[in-house]
Design an enzyme around this catalytic site. Sequence first.
Site, PDB file in Angstrom:
ATOM      1  N   PHE A 190      -3.281  21.629 -35.983  1.00  7.75           N
ATOM      2  CA  PHE A 190      -2.552  20.678 -35.138  1.00  7.75           C
ATOM      3  C   PHE A 190      -2.875  20.858 -33.656  1.00  7.75           C
ATOM      4  O   PHE A 190      -3.499  19.994 -33.022  1.00  7.75           O
ATOM      5  CB  PHE A 190      -1.055  20.825 -35.410  1.00  7.75           C
ATOM      6  CG  PHE A 190      -0.149  20.117 -34.445  1.00  7.75           C
ATOM      7  CD1 PHE A 190      -0.432  18.830 -33.999  1.00  7.75           C
ATOM      8  CD2 PHE A 190       1.007  20.733 -33.972  1.00  7.75           C
ATOM      9  CE1 PHE A 190       0.409  18.165 -33.115  1.00  7.75           C
ATOM     10  CE2 PHE A 190       1.854  20.083 -33.090  1.00  7.75           C
ATOM     11  CZ  PHE A 190       1.551  18.804 -32.659  1.00  7.75           C
TER      12      PHE A 190
ATOM     13  N   TYR B  38       6.202  37.049 -38.282  1.00  9.52           N
ATOM     14  CA  TYR B  38       5.396  36.135 -37.477  1.00  9.52           C
ATOM     15  C   TYR B  38       5.582  36.415 -35.985  1.00  9.52           C
ATOM     16  O   TYR B  38       4.617  36.516 -35.222  1.00  9.52           O
ATOM     17  CB  TYR B  38       5.775  34.683 -37.791  1.00  9.52           C
ATOM     18  CG  TYR B  38       5.084  33.679 -36.900  1.00  9.52           C
ATOM     19  CD1 TYR B  38       3.746  33.351 -37.100  1.00  9.52           C
ATOM     20  CD2 TYR B  38       5.767  33.069 -35.845  1.00  9.52           C
ATOM     21  CE1 TYR B  38       3.104  32.426 -36.275  1.00  9.52           C
ATOM     22  CE2 TYR B  38       5.131  32.146 -35.024  1.00  9.52           C
ATOM     23  CZ  TYR B  38       3.805  31.830 -35.240  1.00  9.52           C
ATOM     24  OH  TYR B  38       3.179  30.929 -34.418  1.00  9.52           O
TER      25      TYR B  38
ATOM     26  N   ARG C   5      17.748  29.024 -43.382  1.00  8.52           N
ATOM     27  CA  ARG C   5      16.551  29.710 -43.860  1.00  8.52           C
ATOM     28  C   ARG C   5      16.356  31.038 -43.143  1.00  8.52           C
ATOM     29  O   ARG C   5      16.515  31.133 -41.920  1.00  8.52           O
ATOM     30  CB  ARG C   5      15.330  28.809 -43.673  1.00  8.52           C
ATOM     31  CG  ARG C   5      15.359  27.597 -44.610  1.00  8.52           C
ATOM     32  CD  ARG C   5      14.203  26.675 -44.369  1.00  8.52           C
ATOM     33  NE  ARG C   5      14.063  25.710 -45.454  1.00  8.52           N
ATOM     34  CZ  ARG C   5      13.170  24.728 -45.471  1.00  8.52           C
ATOM     35  NH1 ARG C   5      12.342  24.595 -44.439  1.00  8.52           N
ATOM     36  NH2 ARG C   5      13.092  23.900 -46.488  1.00  8.52           N
TER      37      ARG C   5
ATOM     38  N   SER D  83       3.921  32.443 -28.900  1.00  7.56           N
ATOM     39  CA  SER D  83       5.039  31.674 -29.446  1.00  7.56           C
ATOM     40  C   SER D  83       6.363  32.151 -28.878  1.00  7.56           C
ATOM     41  O   SER D  83       6.541  33.340 -28.548  1.00  7.56           O
ATOM     42  CB  SER D  83       5.050  31.815 -30.972  1.00  7.56           C
ATOM     43  OG  SER D  83       6.250  31.335 -31.531  1.00  7.56           O
TER      44      SER D  83
END
Length: 328
Positions: free
Chosen positions: A11, A154, A277, A130
């Site tokens: 992306f 992550y 989640r 991030s």
Amino acid sequence: MDVLVTGGAGFIGGHIAEAVARRGHDVTVLDNFEPYYDLGIKEHNVDAARTAADESRSTYELVEGSITDDSLVDDLVANADIIYHQAAQAGVRTSVEQPQKVNEYNVDGTMNLLEAARTHDLERVVLASSSSVYGKPEYLPYDEDHPTNPVSPYGVSKLASEQYARVYNEIYGLSTVALRYFTVYGPRMRPNMAMTNFVSRCLHGEPPVIYGDGTQTRDFTFIDDIVRVNEQLLEDDSADGEILNVGSTDNIDIRTLAEVVRDEIDPSLELEYDEAREGDAEHTHADISKANDVLGYEPTVDIRDGVSKFIEWYRENQEWYDPLVRSS
């Protein structure tokens, strides 16, 4: 200029490759085509960048391979002037399930790239980090001095990779910049994100599903703003050695986002809720004052305009992009 974009069929990497090629630079894309989501979307990213290169009469080369292949990485870096390192195993939930795989790609792969860049004395490495590095907020918005306590593998992997980049700058003099992205969205984005799920379901007459109570907040950043700051770093060396937040400052809670999407497509739909989640951060909100001071960065697309732009694009490309249409 010869530009290497790792993860350049993805992306963000795909949009960067397209923009750089349109400016007339020669682009090489390295991507392993991990089947994390429908690879047809990656093929459209490749087509868009290749078309941009054709129109500007620059070159575009696609290399299928992994940043974990140190020999391949060294060969490609040897022929590059600047690297946009966007390749990574994405997904917070994937990292919870497969932490070793995430470390292999995001940390070991980054080390391969930095070592090759040091060996061949590249002009610059621009690395995608991030907002996941921050974890639980002690205060908001996050500035770059906020403690980094990631709540997922992550986030840990992104923190490690950006810190290696910083160290390579300080010890070896390699020009590096790490950009901490805040929830990037827009055309050709990954289809398994909250915004794409909301749009897809609403377009099919189904209520958007919110995981958790919807009070989680995100700083959504439109892809055009991300591309613009990356393009600037082709020639601007004022951010060398820096770690910078790149967000929108346009904080919104997930319930409101679902309502904005729903109201634009089908206001009659109700909202649905499911269990939260594991590994998802509760809140992200960017303080971009450092990026503004260093690079003059200012976001240009607010969330409501961005949602409208994305829905318009989604409708025009639904036949190949929408997972429910493709599977029917």
